[in-house]
Scaffold this motif. Structure first.
Motif, PDB file in Angstrom:
ATOM      1  N   SER A  79       0.850  -1.201   0.000  1.00 40.46           N
ATOM      2  CA  SER A  79       0.000   0.000   0.000  1.00 40.46           C
ATOM      3  C   SER A  79       0.881   1.245   0.000  1.00 40.46           C
ATOM      4  N   VAL A  80       1.602   1.439  -1.074  1.00 41.47           N
ATOM      5  CA  VAL A  80       2.515   2.572  -1.158  1.00 41.47           C
ATOM      6  C   VAL A  80       1.738   3.807  -1.612  1.00 41.47           C
ATOM      7  N   SER A  81       1.815   4.810  -0.811  1.00 44.82           N
ATOM      8  CA  SER A  81       1.238   6.092  -1.191  1.00 44.82           C
ATOM      9  C   SER A  81       2.377   7.061  -1.458  1.00 44.82           C
ATOM     10  N   ASN A  82       2.051   8.225  -1.961  1.00 48.74           N
ATOM     11  CA  ASN A  82       3.083   9.216  -2.238  1.00 48.74           C
ATOM     12  C   ASN A  82       3.786   9.659  -0.967  1.00 48.74           C
ATOM     13  N   LYS A  83       3.061   9.705   0.159  1.00 47.13           N
ATOM     14  CA  LYS A  83       3.665  10.145   1.413  1.00 47.13           C
ATOM     15  C   LYS A  83       4.729   9.150   1.875  1.00 47.13           C
ATOM     16  N   ILE A  84       4.438   7.866   1.814  1.00 42.30           N
ATOM     17  CA  ILE A  84       5.398   6.848   2.229  1.00 42.30           C
ATOM     18  C   ILE A  84       6.572   6.833   1.260  1.00 42.30           C
ATOM     19  N   ARG A  85       6.292   6.937  -0.016  1.00 43.00           N
ATOM     20  CA  ARG A  85       7.354   6.938  -1.020  1.00 43.00           C
ATOM     21  C   ARG A  85       8.254   8.158  -0.841  1.00 43.00           C
ATOM     22  N   LEU A  86       7.677   9.305  -0.524  1.00 41.66           N
ATOM     23  CA  LEU A  86       8.459  10.522  -0.301  1.00 41.66           C
ATOM     24  C   LEU A  86       9.377  10.347   0.905  1.00 41.66           C
ATOM     25  N   LEU A  87       8.869   9.731   1.962  1.00 40.77           N
ATOM     26  CA  LEU A  87       9.690   9.488   3.144  1.00 40.77           C
ATOM     27  C   LEU A  87      10.854   8.560   2.820  1.00 40.77           C
ATOM     28  N   ASP A  88      10.601   7.519   2.040  1.00 38.17           N
ATOM     29  CA  ASP A  88      11.674   6.616   1.626  1.00 38.17           C
ATOM     30  C   ASP A  88      12.736   7.354   0.806  1.00 38.17           C
ATOM     31  N   VAL A  89      12.298   8.203  -0.104  1.00 39.80           N
ATOM     32  CA  VAL A  89      13.227   8.963  -0.942  1.00 39.80           C
ATOM     33  C   VAL A  89      14.056   9.907  -0.085  1.00 39.80           C
ATOM     34  N   LEU A  90      13.431  10.559   0.878  1.00 39.84           N
ATOM     35  CA  LEU A  90      14.163  11.484   1.744  1.00 39.84           C
ATOM     36  C   LEU A  90      15.214  10.759   2.574  1.00 39.84           C
ATOM     37  N   ILE A  91      14.856   9.627   3.132  1.00 33.95           N
ATOM     38  CA  ILE A  91      15.807   8.886   3.957  1.00 33.95           C
ATOM     39  C   ILE A  91      16.966   8.371   3.110  1.00 33.95           C
ATOM     40  N   LYS A  92      16.644   7.723   1.993  1.00 33.29           N
ATOM     41  CA  LYS A  92      17.687   7.188   1.119  1.00 33.29           C
ATOM     42  C   LYS A  92      18.533   8.316   0.531  1.00 33.29           C
ATOM     43  N   GLY A  93      17.897   9.409   0.150  1.00 35.45           N
ATOM     44  CA  GLY A  93      18.621  10.538  -0.427  1.00 35.45           C
ATOM     45  C   GLY A  93      19.550  11.209   0.560  1.00 35.45           C
ATOM     46  N   ASN A  94      19.109  11.370   1.806  1.00 37.51           N
ATOM     47  CA  ASN A  94      19.962  12.002   2.807  1.00 37.51           C
ATOM     48  C   ASN A  94      21.167  11.141   3.150  1.00 37.51           C
ATOM     49  N   VAL A  95      20.987   9.838   3.199  1.00 36.58           N
ATOM     50  CA  VAL A  95      22.121   8.952   3.473  1.00 36.58           C
ATOM     51  C   VAL A  95      23.090   8.976   2.293  1.00 36.58           C
ATOM     52  N   GLY A  96      22.580   8.918   1.079  1.00 38.02           N
ATOM     53  CA  GLY A  96      23.440   9.014  -0.099  1.00 38.02           C
ATOM     54  C   GLY A  96      24.144  10.355  -0.189  1.00 38.02           C
ATOM     55  N   TYR A  97      23.424  11.426   0.128  1.00 38.21           N
ATOM     56  CA  TYR A  97      24.002  12.769   0.138  1.00 38.21           C
ATOM     57  C   TYR A  97      25.154  12.820   1.142  1.00 38.21           C
ATOM     58  N   PHE A  98      24.944  12.230   2.325  1.00 38.65           N
ATOM     59  CA  PHE A  98      26.000  12.215   3.332  1.00 38.65           C
ATOM     60  C   PHE A  98      27.220  11.460   2.844  1.00 38.65           C
ATOM     61  N   LEU A  99      27.015  10.323   2.196  1.00 37.52           N
ATOM     62  CA  LEU A  99      28.154   9.542   1.718  1.00 37.52           C
ATOM     63  C   LEU A  99      28.981  10.330   0.704  1.00 37.52           C
ATOM     64  N   VAL A 100      28.306  11.047  -0.190  1.00 39.90           N
ATOM     65  CA  VAL A 100      29.022  11.865  -1.174  1.00 39.90           C
ATOM     66  C   VAL A 100      29.805  12.957  -0.469  1.00 39.90           C
ATOM     67  N   ILE A 101      29.158  13.690   0.429  1.00 42.91           N
ATOM     68  CA  ILE A 101      29.818  14.780   1.142  1.00 42.91           C
ATOM     69  C   ILE A 101      30.981  14.237   1.972  1.00 42.91           C
ATOM     70  N   PHE A 102      30.765  13.106   2.642  1.00 43.53           N
ATOM     71  CA  PHE A 102      31.805  12.526   3.470  1.00 43.53           C
ATOM     72  C   PHE A 102      33.026  12.151   2.636  1.00 43.53           C
ATOM     73  N   LEU A 103      32.806  11.460   1.525  1.00 46.63           N
ATOM     74  CA  LEU A 103      33.931  11.008   0.707  1.00 46.63           C
ATOM     75  C   LEU A 103      34.729  12.166   0.115  1.00 46.63           C
ATOM     76  N   VAL A 104      34.041  13.156  -0.456  1.00 43.70           N
ATOM     77  CA  VAL A 104      34.791  14.261  -1.067  1.00 43.70           C
ATOM     78  C   VAL A 104      35.441  15.136  -0.009  1.00 43.70           C
ATOM     79  N   SER A 105      34.823  15.297   1.157  1.00 42.63           N
ATOM     80  CA  SER A 105      35.430  16.098   2.220  1.00 42.63           C
ATOM     81  C   SER A 105      36.659  15.413   2.795  1.00 42.63           C
TER      82      SER A 105
END
Length: 172
Positions: A79-105
């Motif tokens: 039962s995936v709604s846009n709200k649940i999908r948005l939360l998944d994208v935010l969590i996955k995106g923030n972790v990926g964003y951190f990995l990029v920032i961490f590696l280049v820094s």
């Protein structure tokens, strides 16, 4: 979060002020080779990246904490709604964003700590480019998650109705 960001900026400003107070610049670091570079920069200038990494670690840990809390809620993935999908994208995106920032820094901090002062400008653009690219990807993924799914498929959208007309060839 706002106060943490202000503390990060203040720490970065203090490190830059301390480093720039003791350094200078030259336009010919190697005889015959003209380009502007810093001189007298201490080898500990790499600590500039520590406030950034600390704040990004806080943001990533909050995203991971939200993901763990979300996984414990026993949400039905069917039962995936846009709200649940948005939360998944935010969590996955923030972790990926951190990995990029961490590696280049970390890569830039290592280069600043090991290379001589005339090479300090070389890796400076990588963290900024990585931040912008990761941020843009996060924004595009959020946009994709919030866009309603169209009812028609790709093949149906290719079909269009246009009344056929008989073309008569007349010679002039």
């Amino acid at each position: 979060m706002g106060s943490g960001f202000v503390v990060e900026i203040m720490a970065m400003a203090a490190i830059l002020a301390a480093a720039n107070g003791t350094s200078g610049s030259t336009n010919e670091p190697i005889p015959g080779l003209k380009f502007c570079t810093n001189t007298g920069v201490t080898n500990s200038f790499y600590v500039f990246w520590l406030p950034i990494l600390c704040f990004e670690c806080i943001l990533c840990s909050l995203a991971i904490w939200a993901g763990v809390r979300r996984s414990r809620n026993n949400t039905n993935p069917i039962s995936v709604s846009n709200k649940i999908r948005l939360l998944d994208v935010l969590i996955k995106g923030n972790v990926g964003y951190f990995l990029v920032i961490f590696l280049v820094s970390v890569a830039t901090a290592v280069m600043w700590g090991t290379l001589s002062e005339e090479w300090i400008e070389v890796p400076e653009g990588f963290p900024h480019a990585g931040t912008v690219i990761a941020g843009c990807r996060l924004i595009l993924h959020i946009r994709d998650a919030t866009t309603p799914v169209p009812e028609d498929t790709f093949l149906e959208s290719l079909a269009f109705e246009y009344p056929m007309q008989r073309i008569s060839v007349t010679s002039a």
